[in-house]
Design an enzyme around this catalytic site. Structure first.
Site, mmCIF file in Angstrom:
data_model
loop_
_atom_site.group_PDB
_atom_site.id
_atom_site.type_symbol
_atom_site.label_atom_id
_atom_site.label_comp_id
_atom_site.label_asym_id
_atom_site.label_seq_id
_atom_site.Cartn_x
_atom_site.Cartn_y
_atom_site.Cartn_z
ATOM 1 N N TYR A 65 30.329 -31.816 -27.487
ATOM 2 C CA TYR A 65 28.867 -31.957 -27.414
ATOM 3 C C TYR A 65 28.511 -33.441 -27.505
ATOM 4 C CZ TYR A 65 28.877 -26.910 -28.451
ATOM 5 O OH TYR A 65 29.099 -25.543 -28.438
ATOM 6 N N SER A 211 24.681 -18.512 -27.567
ATOM 7 C CA SER A 211 23.603 -18.237 -26.602
ATOM 8 C C SER A 211 22.922 -16.893 -26.903
ATOM 9 C CB SER A 211 24.107 -18.273 -25.160
ATOM 10 O OG SER A 211 24.771 -19.483 -24.876
ATOM 11 N N LEU A 217 15.779 -17.438 -22.482
ATOM 12 C CA LEU A 217 15.205 -16.345 -21.694
ATOM 13 C C LEU A 217 14.672 -15.222 -22.583
ATOM 14 C CD1 LEU A 217 14.785 -15.304 -18.812
ATOM 15 C CD2 LEU A 217 17.070 -14.318 -18.885
HETATM 16 N N1 LIG Z 1 31.655 -21.848 -27.903
HETATM 17 C C1 LIG Z 1 31.061 -22.058 -26.765
HETATM 18 O O1 LIG Z 1 31.692 -22.113 -25.688
HETATM 19 C C2 LIG Z 1 29.571 -22.241 -26.754
HETATM 20 C C3 LIG Z 1 28.856 -22.186 -25.536
HETATM 21 C C4 LIG Z 1 27.474 -22.324 -25.597
HETATM 22 C C5 LIG Z 1 26.830 -22.521 -26.817
HETATM 23 N N2 LIG Z 1 27.549 -22.587 -27.958
HETATM 24 C C6 LIG Z 1 26.885 -22.786 -29.285
HETATM 25 O O2 LIG Z 1 25.839 -21.849 -29.415
HETATM 26 C C7 LIG Z 1 24.600 -22.500 -29.660
HETATM 27 C C8 LIG Z 1 23.479 -21.706 -29.040
HETATM 28 O O3 LIG Z 1 23.695 -21.430 -27.665
HETATM 29 P P1 LIG Z 1 22.764 -22.017 -26.513
HETATM 30 O O4 LIG Z 1 22.135 -23.248 -26.969
HETATM 31 O O5 LIG Z 1 23.584 -22.001 -25.265
HETATM 32 O O6 LIG Z 1 21.681 -20.856 -26.277
HETATM 33 P P2 LIG Z 1 20.484 -20.210 -27.139
HETATM 34 O O7 LIG Z 1 20.653 -20.457 -28.558
HETATM 35 O O8 LIG Z 1 20.393 -18.820 -26.656
HETATM 36 O O9 LIG Z 1 19.214 -20.993 -26.561
HETATM 37 C C9 LIG Z 1 18.808 -22.233 -27.046
HETATM 38 C C10 LIG Z 1 17.560 -22.678 -26.318
HETATM 39 O O10 LIG Z 1 16.582 -21.636 -26.354
HETATM 40 C C11 LIG Z 1 15.291 -22.173 -26.589
HETATM 41 N N3 LIG Z 1 14.835 -21.709 -27.912
HETATM 42 C C12 LIG Z 1 15.577 -21.589 -29.038
HETATM 43 N N4 LIG Z 1 14.844 -21.070 -30.032
HETATM 44 C C13 LIG Z 1 13.622 -20.855 -29.535
HETATM 45 C C14 LIG Z 1 12.444 -20.310 -30.073
HETATM 46 N N5 LIG Z 1 12.396 -19.853 -31.317
HETATM 47 N N6 LIG Z 1 11.332 -20.254 -29.293
HETATM 48 C C15 LIG Z 1 11.384 -20.695 -28.019
HETATM 49 N N7 LIG Z 1 12.482 -21.205 -27.441
HETATM 50 C C16 LIG Z 1 13.600 -21.277 -28.188
HETATM 51 C C17 LIG Z 1 15.427 -23.675 -26.522
HETATM 52 O O11 LIG Z 1 15.244 -24.024 -25.158
HETATM 53 P P3 LIG Z 1 14.468 -25.383 -24.725
HETATM 54 O O12 LIG Z 1 15.412 -26.483 -25.132
HETATM 55 O O13 LIG Z 1 14.304 -25.247 -23.271
HETATM 56 O O14 LIG Z 1 13.194 -25.411 -25.497
HETATM 57 C C18 LIG Z 1 16.862 -23.888 -26.955
HETATM 58 O O15 LIG Z 1 17.393 -25.100 -26.487
HETATM 59 C C19 LIG Z 1 24.807 -23.917 -29.111
HETATM 60 O O16 LIG Z 1 23.928 -24.852 -29.703
HETATM 61 C C20 LIG Z 1 26.249 -24.162 -29.459
HETATM 62 O O17 LIG Z 1 26.377 -24.550 -30.821
HETATM 63 C C21 LIG Z 1 28.906 -22.431 -27.952
#
Ligand SMILES: NC(=O)c1ccc[n+]([C@@H]2O[C@H](COP(=O)([O-])OP(=O)(O)OC[C@H]3O[C@@H](n4cnc5c(N)ncnc54)[C@H](OP(=O)(O)O)[C@@H]3O)[C@@H](O)[C@H]2O)c1
Length: 325
Positions: A65, A211, A217
């Protein structure tokens, strides 16, 4: 309601079922870091602060990251806030692409430096595609643990078969496999039907769902205002699920989530995360990412109520009808 805690797999770690995902702290520093808009230091610190105040006690970051930018930003925020090691546990990950297992040993000091010597409570292999065998990687991880560099061992994106291999190898080296971090959300329930979740439970391996909001979404904000995706900096704007057809397909689930959001006086995101942490019981953890302070507050608040069994089932049924994968 007091913030809940649960044991992470076979470890001694007592973690909040909701942690904070820190990919968003990458500062746009490399290709993977450019996925999200840049979060400035002061905002990052406020996100960390509100997460802790909301009952979150752990943070998931990774070397990839922003080439350590997320690890450094997180540690900087925690140091500035004078948060103790015990109040904020850190999980980070080794990046395996084009590397051998020996790099796990060689790169550990750089990870510890990036975290400003905060303990690595959970060290995860980020992906199953190193040049070395799973056994060699587990041998290296186990050595790191024996030598006191890390407290626990996890993996990420390992299939059921690869997870069984990692588990068996670690048993030979005398260390337990604590967790496997996988993509999982109400719109992507593949781990329930491909045997993965069943095996994780059988082997006492905690599942850390990434995610969980399907990258925003499942918050319903793009259904309310489809135009906002056009302003995002990463590749989400080209993905079908964020376009008109995807939004139409998933709208019936959002409607059901909104019904419960109104009933409890919470947000749609909170209903989603509450479902995630209670539908499968104690084995499941979620790590929503936040790019804004109010999102961090919102997501931590998902631990402040509990959907009933009937409601969990109702949401589950609605979700099976709109799977994206
Ligand atoms: N191990 C792996 O391969 C892997 C892969 C992916 C992710 N991860 C980890 O998982 C974490 C989360 O996954 P992710 O970031 O891909 O997806 P996520 O948590 O499903 O989505 C995060 C995004 O959703 C929006 N959001 C979050 N909370 C919100 C709320 N309460 N109200 C409105 N919008 C909201 C924001 O978008 P906007 O920025 O557009 O506002 C934020 O950047 C990452 O930070 C990382 O630590 C790990």
């Amino acid at each position: 309601m007091k913030s809940p805690r649960r044991k992470l797999g076979l470890s001694d770690l007592e973690l909040s079922p909701v942690g904070l995902g820190c990919w968003q702290f990458s500062k746009g520093s490399n290709t993977i870091g450019k996925y999200w808009d840049t979060v400035e230091d002061n905002e990052m610190q406020e996100i960390v602060k509100k997460s802790l105040e909301g009952g979150i006690n752990w943070f998931d970051t990774a070397e990839i990251y922003g080439k350590g930018a997320s690890e450094r930003g997180l540690a900087f925020a925690l140091d500035n806030l004078e948060v103790t090691f015990d109040e904020a546990k850190i999980a980070t990950k080794w990046w395996p692409a084009l590397r051998k297992a020996s790099n796990i040993l060689h790169s550990i000091e750089a990870r510890k430096d990036a975290l400003n010597q905060r303990p690595i409570e959970l060290y995860q292999i980020h992906q199953p595609f190193s040049f070395s065998s799973i056994d060699k990687q587990m041998e290296a991880m186990s050595k790191l643990m024996r030598d006191g560099h890390i407290k626990n061992i996890g993996i990420s994106n390992f299939s059921e078969k690869a997870m069984r291999k990692a588990h068996a190898s670690l048993q030979n080296y005398g260390s337990p496999l604590i967790s496997n971090q996988m993509k999982y959300s109400l719109l992507d329930r593949r781990i329930e039907s491909n045997g993965f979740l069943k095996t994780a439970k059988e082997l006492d391996i905690a599942v850390i769902a990434y995610s969980p909001l399907e990258q925003g979404l499942l918050t319903g904000k793009f259904h309310d205002n489809p135009e906002i995706i056009k302003g995002s900096s990463g590749p989400r704007k080209w993905m079908n699920k964020f376009k008109e057809n995807g939004l139409q397909k998933t709208a019936p689930l959002i409607k059901v989530l909104q019904k419960y959001a109104e009933k409890y006086g919470v947000s749609v995101s909170q209903v989603v995360l509450n479902w995630m942490i209670y539908y499968h019981g104690e084995n499941m953890f979620v790590i929503p990412g936040a790019s804004k302070v109010k999102q961090a507050e919102d997501n931590a608040g998902a631990m402040s109520f509990k959907l009933s069994e009937e409601e969990l089932e109702d949401i589950s049924e609605a979700s099976w009808r709109v799977q994206l994968y």
